[in-house]
Design an enzyme around this catalytic site. Structure first.
Site, PDB file in Angstrom:
ATOM      1  N   GLU B  85       0.838  -1.196   0.091  1.00 27.14           N
ATOM      2  CA  GLU B  85       0.055   0.109  -0.144  1.00 27.14           C
ATOM      3  C   GLU B  85       0.831   1.398  -0.099  1.00 27.14           C
ATOM      4  OE1 GLU B  85      -4.244  -0.569   1.517  1.00 27.14           O
ATOM      5  OE2 GLU B  85      -2.871  -0.840   3.243  1.00 27.14           O
ATOM      6  N   HIS B 104      -0.833   5.302   8.044  1.00 32.85           N
ATOM      7  CA  HIS B 104      -1.817   4.411   8.022  1.00 32.85           C
ATOM      8  C   HIS B 104      -1.646   3.480   8.784  1.00 32.85           C
ATOM      9  CE1 HIS B 104      -4.559   2.000   5.936  1.00 32.85           C
ATOM     10  NE2 HIS B 104      -3.711   1.016   5.746  1.00 32.85           N
ATOM     11  N   HIS B 106      -4.688   0.502  11.425  1.00 35.19           N
ATOM     12  CA  HIS B 106      -6.022  -0.025  11.665  1.00 35.19           C
ATOM     13  C   HIS B 106      -6.410  -0.009  12.908  1.00 35.19           C
ATOM     14  CE1 HIS B 106      -4.031  -3.143   8.454  1.00 35.19           C
ATOM     15  NE2 HIS B 106      -4.585  -2.128   7.993  1.00 35.19           N
ATOM     16  N   HIS B 181     -11.333  -1.245   6.680  1.00 39.27           N
ATOM     17  CA  HIS B 181     -10.178  -1.253   6.414  1.00 39.27           C
ATOM     18  C   HIS B 181      -9.065  -0.594   7.770  1.00 39.27           C
ATOM     19  CE1 HIS B 181      -6.483  -0.911   3.599  1.00 39.27           C
ATOM     20  NE2 HIS B 181      -6.034  -0.928   4.855  1.00 39.27           N
TER      21      HIS B 181
END
Lengths: 254, 254, 254, 254
Positions: B85, B104, B106, B181
């Site tokens: 990613e 980024h 979760h 996500h």
């Protein structure tokens, strides 16, 4: 690393990986003093490796025993005390030649889905696609022991018959929930089975927090399959981290 | 501190800060074995720094690579395995010259807002004004990958097109949620981006606990702007603490 | 224990107690990198002690400064950077001669009661009688800064006027909630103020978990008064434990 | 292990086990600085062992005192400060000759069931069958001190009369809840009483998470009895782990 000799006929690497898996599951909060993890023997598909009756965090290589898939019994004469529920493992290995590792636990966020009537655990985040997909459209099945052994058991999978019934509920999927008890998770390797046990818990905790907010959007079966393939190709990323965490020189995994 | 040489053309201080950011995000529970953080190169705005494919807690200076903003690809020939990613980072740097760092993750309390239809994350405490204000009146947007790539993806931002679509959802704000996500958080420096990632989680957890109690009072846009300016002027207070916590001699950040 | 000289005119024991209080509040999860705790000077009731602008876990004796109750300003010429919200402390000491220690925090389970319209925090367990009783019949008041400074502030108690308004909301009670922000807790000594901050959080967490189960039974005002008197007579029991926990030779409180 | 002499007439092994029980209850989050655990004397059923007034995590062998079951008072002349609630222990030992160990705590997930009108704690997982079964069909009783001493007490079991009333609410079962206060758990040995205290908390947390999902399926009385017998036959598995965790050379249990 385990400071004790490998007493099985399996490769030393596999035994070490099983010791690590025991410690990782404890360190990640998937097992407490209860629960167990096994792996199929790498030189004889008719055998599997599982610790003697003890808390996973305390398992060392010398505590690993060989069992027969056919009987669920230890192969050594005069074995030490065994887990009462070793038949979970043996019967799943018997029914599912593709399964190489089995985790049984009482994972805290999964348990609500094992005791609330009608609650269903579905894959809602991309880390847990393995909960659904083409092999498990509606998420994990719930095994109700009352349907097999009546309303007065101790809920344990104590014999081959109950193990076979559980394996039948599992069918072709990867996780089976057990009413009032916990869950069993399978995989094609120890790292993948441990990964699935950890992210079954993550996904369950996520659902518990999301349900009060509104309708929860599950992954489509196609998304579930695609995320499973992708993420399980990355499985060494968490495994290497988790192994470092339990092997640190700061003391035992406990 | 990282015990390994800086292999980039960026300043050593920036590389060390990125190593710290990786460890801090893990120590604060914002990333587990997954998630990543990058920083724009301090001598070339067309490049950014990001680790190779590995768990953030394990990243050391030698694991940091340079990437091109234009392509999202590593500049070194024959690079090691990269994050799938990385285009999250490159496309945001391309679209937002003001952005100097990207996280980024979760994050566990944020995810419910990424899977429950209609749930909205708003700034409700003064530590999280950056979630709203004049640039983000209704709180973070939700990026639905199905709208861009259909209902059968693995949910990952795998290419430049998806990265650009995500950057477009982010627009001028600081956080974008990603359905099923996680989220992506940006800032004008690594400490601010890490601060925002941590307090996005704090604010989300607060909303999860407050919603059952009654109507939640959001910050006004003016309050959101004012608290953002004030708190981000204090950002070295948490950063110094967090850096001490991950640099303690008790062993690696894991 | 702090490894740095006492730079105030207060007794060394009081400075050490304040350093401990900073570390304990962090170790108990009542403050993160933000929040602060002060104590009235033991030789001059017109002064109080408070750290310079830094995370509580990092405070050592040399970081403690003297402030004037009347102005809320540091007494030393050319002081280091100060907490923006020191007027919380000064104005409460001015309004309440009985108060000897003040804790300001963003305690995670208390915050929901600061952002949900109509939610009320009441004493429901015997450890938290101080939340109610004859001085605080309905539990802590909620301070809404919009009523004093309009809808566009950064929510901070930045000046004497806002400090005085907050002290007026506190009135004769022991805890005041601050909308969108946190809470402020007072006591007749540092151990008691810290105890109250910790058990305000415990009681708030308990209410969050109990409210979904049915009508919550609050302590009667008489029970609240009686439990407060009894438990605060036991305050050295937790204080001794907490002090041991933060003074352990395993490294700093962080 | 306790680094201090046994000052009682009980066997040294029993005193060490009681020290371990204190530390384990703290390490497992069942007690904080408050709560206490006792054991019946192994050479005189008319006595029991309990620490002096202090936080359980700090208890060492020299802190253990002998008490008379008949009076609830310490046998030594001029004893140190005692727990105000020692009559919980004495009156239960008096009423229940089968009870060998007593734990009193303010376990966090159990407390909601002690403050929400009508909430009932039932055994829903196989680890907590002891909460129900033929001796406790509807789960633990709730002791309301207002029914015995009116609406203005400090909620503590301060005397023999209140201890006897609590023992009467406990009746033949294993756990009794106390309104606004906590719970008391009994067992035929220290390991079993500690096990029950830990899994009362686990089962309570499970119910808190499961109730929002739908109707919760309780164990049948027969399942509760069967699981209790099975699991308590495995009690050394957690006990050995917990003991290792608190005896590790990394410092005291705190």
């Amino acid at each position: 690393m385990s400071g004790a000799p490998n007493t099985t006929t399996a490769s030393a690497g596999l035994v070490d990986e099983l010791v690590d898996a025991n410690h990782i599951l404890h360190q990640q909060g998937i097992v407490d003093a209860f629960g167990h993890v096994s792996v199929r023997h790498d030189r004889d598909a008719g055998r599997f490796l599982l610790a003697r009756n003890m808390a996973p965090a305390r398992v060392q290589a010398a505590d690993i025993l060989e069992y027969a898939v056919d009987s669920g019994e230890a192969l050594a004469p005069d074995p030490p005390r065994l887990y009462l529920e070793r038949h979970i493992h043996s019967e799943i290995y018997r029914a599912r030649p593709d399964v190489m590792a089995v985790v049984h636990n009482h994972s805290p966020a999964v348990l609500p889905f094992c005791v609330a009537r009608g609650a269903t655990l579905k894959p809602v985040c991309h880390m847990a696609g393995f909960l659904g997909g083409s092999d498990a459209r509606d998420g994990p099945a719930l095994f109700e022991i009352r349907g097999h052994a009546g309303p007065a058991t101790d809920l344990l999978i104590r014999n081959r018959e109950l193990g076979a019934a559980l394996a039948s509920s599992l069918a072709r999927s990867r996780v089976v929930l057990m009413r009032g008890h916990g869950c069993t998770v399978v995989g094609p390797s120890l790292p993948v089975a441990v990964y699935r046990a950890v992210y079954t818990e993550v996904n369950a905790k996520l659902m518990l927090q999301a349900l009060p907010l509104g309708e929860v959007i599950a992954l489509t079966p196609e998304e579930a399959d695609a995320t499973r393939v992708t993420n399980e190709g990355q499985v060494m990323r968490p495994w290497q981290l988790w192994r470092e965490q339990v092997r640190r020189p700061r003391g035992p995994a406990v």
